[in-house]
Design a protein around this motif. Structure first.
Motif, PDB file in Angstrom:
ATOM      1  N   ARG A 112       0.837  -1.207   0.000  1.00 51.83           N
ATOM      2  CA  ARG A 112       0.000   0.000   0.000  1.00 51.83           C
ATOM      3  C   ARG A 112       0.870   1.254   0.000  1.00 51.83           C
ATOM      4  NH1 ARG A 112      -4.568  -1.162  -0.606  1.00 51.83           N
ATOM      5  NH2 ARG A 112      -5.214   1.012  -0.595  1.00 51.83           N
ATOM      6  N   ALA A 113       1.977   1.209   0.713  1.00 49.82           N
ATOM      7  CA  ALA A 113       2.883   2.354   0.730  1.00 49.82           C
ATOM      8  C   ALA A 113       3.492   2.586  -0.649  1.00 49.82           C
ATOM      9  CB  ALA A 113       3.982   2.137   1.768  1.00 49.82           C
ATOM     10  N   ARG A 114       3.826   1.495  -1.352  1.00 48.75           N
ATOM     11  CA  ARG A 114       4.359   1.643  -2.703  1.00 48.75           C
ATOM     12  C   ARG A 114       3.329   2.278  -3.628  1.00 48.75           C
ATOM     13  NH1 ARG A 114       6.577  -3.548  -1.892  1.00 48.75           N
ATOM     14  NH2 ARG A 114       4.854  -4.466  -3.084  1.00 48.75           N
ATOM     15  N   GLY A 115       2.051   1.957  -3.418  1.00 42.71           N
ATOM     16  CA  GLY A 115       0.991   2.497  -4.264  1.00 42.71           C
ATOM     17  C   GLY A 115       0.861   4.002  -4.181  1.00 42.71           C
ATOM     18  N   ALA A 116       1.389   4.579  -3.103  1.00 42.53           N
ATOM     19  CA  ALA A 116       1.314   6.031  -2.922  1.00 42.53           C
ATOM     20  C   ALA A 116       2.683   6.683  -2.897  1.00 42.53           C
ATOM     21  CB  ALA A 116       0.568   6.352  -1.628  1.00 42.53           C
ATOM     22  N   GLY A 117       3.750   5.924  -3.156  1.00 41.93           N
ATOM     23  CA  GLY A 117       5.098   6.464  -3.050  1.00 41.93           C
ATOM     24  C   GLY A 117       5.349   7.648  -3.964  1.00 41.93           C
ATOM     25  N   LEU A 118       4.923   7.547  -5.198  1.00 42.39           N
ATOM     26  CA  LEU A 118       5.136   8.642  -6.138  1.00 42.39           C
ATOM     27  C   LEU A 118       4.326   9.870  -5.729  1.00 42.39           C
ATOM     28  CD1 LEU A 118       6.480   9.674  -8.677  1.00 42.39           C
ATOM     29  CD2 LEU A 118       4.669   8.586 -10.033  1.00 42.39           C
ATOM     30  N   TRP A 119       3.113   9.643  -5.208  1.00 41.63           N
ATOM     31  CA  TRP A 119       2.294  10.757  -4.717  1.00 41.63           C
ATOM     32  C   TRP A 119       3.024  11.500  -3.592  1.00 41.63           C
ATOM     33  CZ3 TRP A 119      -1.497  14.199  -4.639  1.00 41.63           C
ATOM     34  CH2 TRP A 119      -1.939  14.682  -3.411  1.00 41.63           C
ATOM     35  N   MET A 120       3.580  10.758  -2.641  1.00 41.17           N
ATOM     36  CA  MET A 120       4.297  11.371  -1.526  1.00 41.17           C
ATOM     37  C   MET A 120       5.472  12.211  -2.031  1.00 41.17           C
ATOM     38  SD  MET A 120       2.693  10.103   1.204  1.00 41.17           S
ATOM     39  CE  MET A 120       1.979   8.627   1.936  1.00 41.17           C
ATOM     40  N   PHE A 121       6.130  11.714  -3.070  1.00 37.54           N
ATOM     41  CA  PHE A 121       7.272  12.430  -3.627  1.00 37.54           C
ATOM     42  C   PHE A 121       6.827  13.701  -4.354  1.00 37.54           C
ATOM     43  CE2 PHE A 121      10.263  13.107  -7.194  1.00 37.54           C
ATOM     44  CZ  PHE A 121      11.429  13.325  -6.471  1.00 37.54           C
ATOM     45  N   ALA A 122       5.731  13.601  -5.108  1.00 36.15           N
ATOM     46  CA  ALA A 122       5.254  14.741  -5.889  1.00 36.15           C
ATOM     47  C   ALA A 122       4.603  15.811  -5.032  1.00 36.15           C
ATOM     48  CB  ALA A 122       4.267  14.265  -6.959  1.00 36.15           C
ATOM     49  N   CYS A 123       4.109  15.404  -3.848  1.00 35.78           N
ATOM     50  CA  CYS A 123       3.369  16.326  -2.983  1.00 35.78           C
ATOM     51  C   CYS A 123       3.987  16.310  -1.581  1.00 35.78           C
ATOM     52  CB  CYS A 123       1.892  15.933  -2.929  1.00 35.78           C
ATOM     53  SG  CYS A 123       0.835  17.115  -2.100  1.00 35.78           S
ATOM     54  N   PRO A 124       5.089  17.024  -1.385  1.00 35.14           N
ATOM     55  CA  PRO A 124       5.796  16.959  -0.098  1.00 35.14           C
ATOM     56  C   PRO A 124       4.964  17.379   1.105  1.00 35.14           C
ATOM     57  CG  PRO A 124       7.149  18.034  -1.780  1.00 35.14           C
ATOM     58  CD  PRO A 124       5.782  17.881  -2.357  1.00 35.14           C
ATOM     59  N   ASP A 125       3.939  18.218   0.894  1.00 30.74           N
ATOM     60  CA  ASP A 125       3.153  18.684   2.042  1.00 30.74           C
ATOM     61  C   ASP A 125       1.936  17.813   2.323  1.00 30.74           C
ATOM     62  OD1 ASP A 125       1.365  19.308   0.024  1.00 30.74           O
ATOM     63  OD2 ASP A 125       1.059  21.393   0.645  1.00 30.74           O
ATOM     64  N   THR A 126       1.862  16.646   1.660  1.00 33.46           N
ATOM     65  CA  THR A 126       0.702  15.783   1.855  1.00 33.46           C
ATOM     66  C   THR A 126       0.628  15.242   3.279  1.00 33.46           C
ATOM     67  OG1 THR A 126      -0.474  13.813   1.061  1.00 33.46           O
ATOM     68  CG2 THR A 126       1.932  13.722   1.076  1.00 33.46           C
ATOM     69  N   SER A 127      -0.590  14.989   3.720  1.00 36.51           N
ATOM     70  CA  SER A 127      -0.794  14.371   5.031  1.00 36.51           C
ATOM     71  C   SER A 127      -0.697  12.853   4.946  1.00 36.51           C
ATOM     72  CB  SER A 127      -2.161  14.773   5.592  1.00 36.51           C
ATOM     73  OG  SER A 127      -3.200  14.380   4.705  1.00 36.51           O
ATOM     74  N   ASP A 130      -4.278   9.209   2.945  1.00 39.19           N
ATOM     75  CA  ASP A 130      -5.666   9.623   3.126  1.00 39.19           C
ATOM     76  C   ASP A 130      -5.852  11.132   2.986  1.00 39.19           C
ATOM     77  OD1 ASP A 130      -6.726   7.054   3.440  1.00 39.19           O
ATOM     78  OD2 ASP A 130      -6.098   7.004   5.537  1.00 39.19           O
ATOM     79  N   ASP A 131      -4.856  11.795   2.434  1.00 40.61           N
ATOM     80  CA  ASP A 131      -5.038  13.182   1.998  1.00 40.61           C
ATOM     81  C   ASP A 131      -6.240  13.191   1.049  1.00 40.61           C
ATOM     82  OD1 ASP A 131      -4.828  15.566   0.382  1.00 40.61           O
ATOM     83  OD2 ASP A 131      -2.716  15.735   0.939  1.00 40.61           O
ATOM     84  N   PRO A 132      -7.234  14.065   1.256  1.00 36.88           N
ATOM     85  CA  PRO A 132      -8.429  14.052   0.397  1.00 36.88           C
ATOM     86  C   PRO A 132      -8.126  14.213  -1.090  1.00 36.88           C
ATOM     87  CG  PRO A 132      -8.832  15.379   2.334  1.00 36.88           C
ATOM     88  CD  PRO A 132      -7.374  15.031   2.359  1.00 36.88           C
ATOM     89  N   ARG A 133      -6.965  14.774  -1.424  1.00 38.01           N
ATOM     90  CA  ARG A 133      -6.603  14.903  -2.831  1.00 38.01           C
ATOM     91  C   ARG A 133      -6.246  13.551  -3.441  1.00 38.01           C
ATOM     92  NH1 ARG A 133      -2.238  19.598  -1.834  1.00 38.01           N
ATOM     93  NH2 ARG A 133      -1.831  18.144  -0.113  1.00 38.01           N
ATOM     94  N   MET A 134      -5.762  12.643  -2.616  1.00 35.64           N
ATOM     95  CA  MET A 134      -5.448  11.300  -3.088  1.00 35.64           C
ATOM     96  C   MET A 134      -6.554  10.308  -2.750  1.00 35.64           C
ATOM     97  SD  MET A 134      -3.774   8.961  -4.593  1.00 35.64           S
ATOM     98  CE  MET A 134      -2.571  10.060  -5.326  1.00 35.64           C
ATOM     99  N   ASN A 135      -7.250  10.524  -1.653  1.00 31.66           N
ATOM    100  CA  ASN A 135      -8.341   9.638  -1.244  1.00 31.66           C
ATOM    101  C   ASN A 135      -9.605  10.458  -1.001  1.00 31.66           C
ATOM    102  OD1 ASN A 135     -10.014   7.680  -0.290  1.00 31.66           O
ATOM    103  ND2 ASN A 135      -8.856   7.235   1.571  1.00 31.66           N
TER     104      ASN A 135
END
Length: 325
Positions: free
Chosen positions: A217-232, A235-240
């Motif tokens: 599950r962490a791999r599924g969001a790894g690129l998102w975390m990299f592209a959006c450093p300020d993400t929570s 479950d950031d509403p922009r991703m979920n």
């Protein structure tokens, strides 16, 4: 004269080593080297706008500061008296790759503009990591507002576009951005519809048959975390959009919704869950297309296949539904 050999300095050797060392690898989308160099292996050389002989569609680029748009005008625009729907398209690429000038997207937009027919607006937004999120969201929202602005929009839109029939559509990360647009566009007139193609949503809790493995599950969001450093996080509403505390999906500022999924796509279950959540929030009215035997954004890589043609036909019907009624 005796021969001499030049030995690299320690600093130069170190720099060369850094340039060869990959510190973040996101498959074919993006590789990040220790030196700071970025590599996007999947991205093909850009193609210029102009006249497309296969469809008769004309295209041109309009530069709007931090971002640009590529406009598409079908040949029927000059032959009909009625105005055409406007489709604002957001390309995918994990927020880090591709552009409106990528060959696959340029070909798809030419075909979509001709098939509907519609004035199409393909947004060339800023990419991460050079421009971390929310830059892409901001650019695409600005582009949508530009389309609706009578003073700013291009002459093709002013002369041929029907601003009472504006649709947003996008694939993968672009589908994610389309959700953001539909949630934040509350200016009149409302969007006529939104098409989410294999949208990239995720979350800490699995849905359907998604992996339950925490590492997966962490791999599924790894690129998102990299592209959006300020993400929570996942479950950031922009991703979920279905996360607890996320804004209610009844706020989607569009009349109709279409969600496309692919049987072989790991995002398949998330797309179905999103469609069900939107339908529950809106009291129904969500059209779902699942393509059997195909993977993520297959239609870009096999545009002449029967399944790609079926998806195009469904999109055309979706956009033209009101006109045909």
């Amino acid at each position: 004269m005796a021969s001499t050999t030049t030995t690299p300095t320690a600093a130069a050797a170190s720099a060369a080593g850094d340039d060869d060392e990959v510190i973040r690898d996101f498959g074919p989308m993006l590789r990040v080297y220790k030196s700071g160099r970025l590599e996007r292996p999947l991205v093909a050389p850009p193609v210029a706008p102009g006249h497309d002989a296969a469809t008769g569609v004309d295209s041109k680029d309009v530069h709007l500061g931090d971002y640009s748009v590529r406009l598409y005008l079908p040949p029927s625009a000059r032959a009909v008296t009625n105005r055409l729907p406007v489709v604002v398209y957001i390309h995918g690429g994990g927020f880090v790759a591709e552009s409106a000038a990528s060959p696959n997207y340029h070909r798809f937009l030419n075909r979509l503009a001709a098939a509907v027919p519609a004035v199409c607006v393909s947004v060339d937004y800023r990419l991460a990591p050079e421009h971390p999120l929310p830059a892409a969201y901001d650019d695409c929202l600005a582009a949508l507002r530009w389309v609706f602005s009578p003073d700013a929009a291009d002459t093709w839109i002013a002369a041929h576009g029907d601003l009472a029939r504006v649709f947003v559509a996008g694939d993968s990360a672009g589908g994610n951005i389309c959700h953001h647009l539909a949630m934040h566009h509350h200016d009149a007139p409302r969007l006529k519809g939104a098409v989410f193609i294999h949208p990239w949503f995720w979350g800490s809790e699995a849905v359907g048959e998604e992996t339950r493995d925490a590492e997966g599950r962490a791999r599924g969001a790894g690129l998102w975390m990299f592209a959006c450093p300020d993400t929570s996080g996942m479950d950031d509403p922009r991703m979920n959009p279905m996360a607890p505390g996320a804004p209610g999906l009844e706020r989607l500022a569009c009349d109709r919704v279409m969600v496309c999924a692919a049987e072989g796509d790991f995002l398949r279950w998330r797309a179905h869950a999103y469609a069900a959540a939107v339908a529950a929030a809106r009291g129904g009215g969500v059209e779902v297309l699942e393509t059997e035997g195909e993977g993520h954004v297959f239609y870009l890589f096999d545009p002449d296949g029967d399944k790609a043609k079926e998806m195009m036909d469904r999109m055309v019907a979706f956009v033209n539904a009101d006109a045909a009624a």
